[in-house]
Design a protein around this motif. Structure first.
Motif, PDB file in Angstrom:
ATOM      1  N   ASP A 177       0.696  10.557  15.211  1.00 40.86           N
ATOM      2  CA  ASP A 177       1.294  10.245  14.326  1.00 40.86           C
ATOM      3  C   ASP A 177       3.036   9.846  14.215  1.00 40.86           C
ATOM      4  N   GLU A 178       3.662   8.472  14.652  1.00 44.19           N
ATOM      5  CA  GLU A 178       4.224   8.199  14.956  1.00 44.19           C
ATOM      6  C   GLU A 178       4.950   7.814  13.578  1.00 44.19           C
ATOM      7  N   TYR A 179       6.286   8.389  13.920  1.00 43.99           N
ATOM      8  CA  TYR A 179       6.706   8.360  12.002  1.00 43.99           C
ATOM      9  C   TYR A 179       8.359   7.664  12.610  1.00 43.99           C
ATOM     10  N   THR A 180       8.878   6.514  11.367  1.00 48.72           N
ATOM     11  CA  THR A 180       9.822   6.459  11.520  1.00 48.72           C
ATOM     12  C   THR A 180      10.532   6.374  10.367  1.00 48.72           C
ATOM     13  N   GLU A 181      12.335   7.184  10.565  1.00 43.20           N
ATOM     14  CA  GLU A 181      12.449   7.155   8.634  1.00 43.20           C
ATOM     15  C   GLU A 181      12.680   6.093   8.478  1.00 43.20           C
ATOM     16  N   VAL A 182      12.339   6.457   6.831  1.00 43.57           N
ATOM     17  CA  VAL A 182      13.228   5.775   5.471  1.00 43.57           C
ATOM     18  C   VAL A 182      13.805   6.321   4.724  1.00 43.57           C
ATOM     19  N   THR A 183      14.627   5.208   3.940  1.00 42.42           N
ATOM     20  CA  THR A 183      15.263   5.246   2.916  1.00 42.42           C
ATOM     21  C   THR A 183      15.107   6.632   1.690  1.00 42.42           C
ATOM     22  N   ALA A 184      15.897   7.298   0.764  1.00 43.21           N
ATOM     23  CA  ALA A 184      15.159   7.711  -0.184  1.00 43.21           C
ATOM     24  C   ALA A 184      14.484   6.653  -1.065  1.00 43.21           C
ATOM     25  N   ASP A 185      14.878   5.664  -0.826  1.00 40.92           N
ATOM     26  CA  ASP A 185      14.428   4.680  -1.773  1.00 40.92           C
ATOM     27  C   ASP A 185      12.668   4.137  -2.031  1.00 40.92           C
ATOM     28  N   ALA A 186      12.278   4.195  -0.720  1.00 35.57           N
ATOM     29  CA  ALA A 186      11.439   3.567  -0.178  1.00 35.57           C
ATOM     30  C   ALA A 186      10.558   4.313  -0.266  1.00 35.57           C
ATOM     31  N   ILE A 187      10.059   5.537  -0.933  1.00 34.76           N
ATOM     32  CA  ILE A 187       9.123   7.069  -0.595  1.00 34.76           C
ATOM     33  C   ILE A 187       9.098   6.401  -2.481  1.00 34.76           C
ATOM     34  N   PRO A 188       7.466   6.603  -2.153  1.00 38.22           N
ATOM     35  CA  PRO A 188       7.231   6.319  -3.704  1.00 38.22           C
ATOM     36  C   PRO A 188       8.164   7.276  -4.372  1.00 38.22           C
ATOM     37  N   ALA A 189       7.322   6.530  -6.306  1.00 34.43           N
ATOM     38  CA  ALA A 189       7.752   7.466  -7.189  1.00 34.43           C
ATOM     39  C   ALA A 189       6.645   9.118  -7.546  1.00 34.43           C
ATOM     40  N   ALA A 190       5.714   8.785  -6.880  1.00 33.12           N
ATOM     41  CA  ALA A 190       4.944   9.925  -7.092  1.00 33.12           C
ATOM     42  C   ALA A 190       4.797  10.825  -5.971  1.00 33.12           C
ATOM     43  N   VAL A 191       5.795  10.739  -4.993  1.00 31.20           N
ATOM     44  CA  VAL A 191       5.562  11.576  -4.096  1.00 31.20           C
ATOM     45  C   VAL A 191       6.975  12.191  -4.486  1.00 31.20           C
TER      46      VAL A 191
END
Length: 96
Positions: free
Chosen positions: A34-48
């Motif tokens: 699975d190809e993962y791309t880096e995201v910012t902390a703001d893009a992470i859902p609150a549930a995660v």
């Protein structure tokens, strides 16, 4: 005499096994990742974020990655120890 016959059987058996593999045969293997791309902390859902905070208290989020299936790969640290956690978009921890 027995040793001579036994040796001949072993040698002929070994040659027949070796001859059964065609020369020049190549085996292709495909590794699906699975190809993962880096995201910012703001893009992470609150549930995660909530799951990580509850399941791993006193840790710091170092990096976050997301794949096409909306699964998250989170690199967290506690002191000098580093961990990798996989979750789905709902915050459920995935074993990989």
């Amino acid at each position: 005499m027995r040793k001579l016959i036994l040796s001949a059987v072993i040698i002929l058996g070994g040659l027949s096994v070796q001859a059964s593999i065609p020369a020049g045969t190549t085996v292709n293997s495909v590794i699906i990742q699975d190809e993962y791309t880096e995201v910012t902390a703001d893009a992470i859902p609150a549930a995660v974020k909530s799951t990580v905070e509850k399941s791993f208290p006193n840790t710091k989020l170092e990096k976050a990655y997301k794949n096409a299936k909306n699964e998250y790969k989170l690199e967290i640290s506690s002191g000098d120890k580093k961990y990798t956690v996989f979750t789905d978009a709902s915050g459920n921890i995935i074993k990989k």
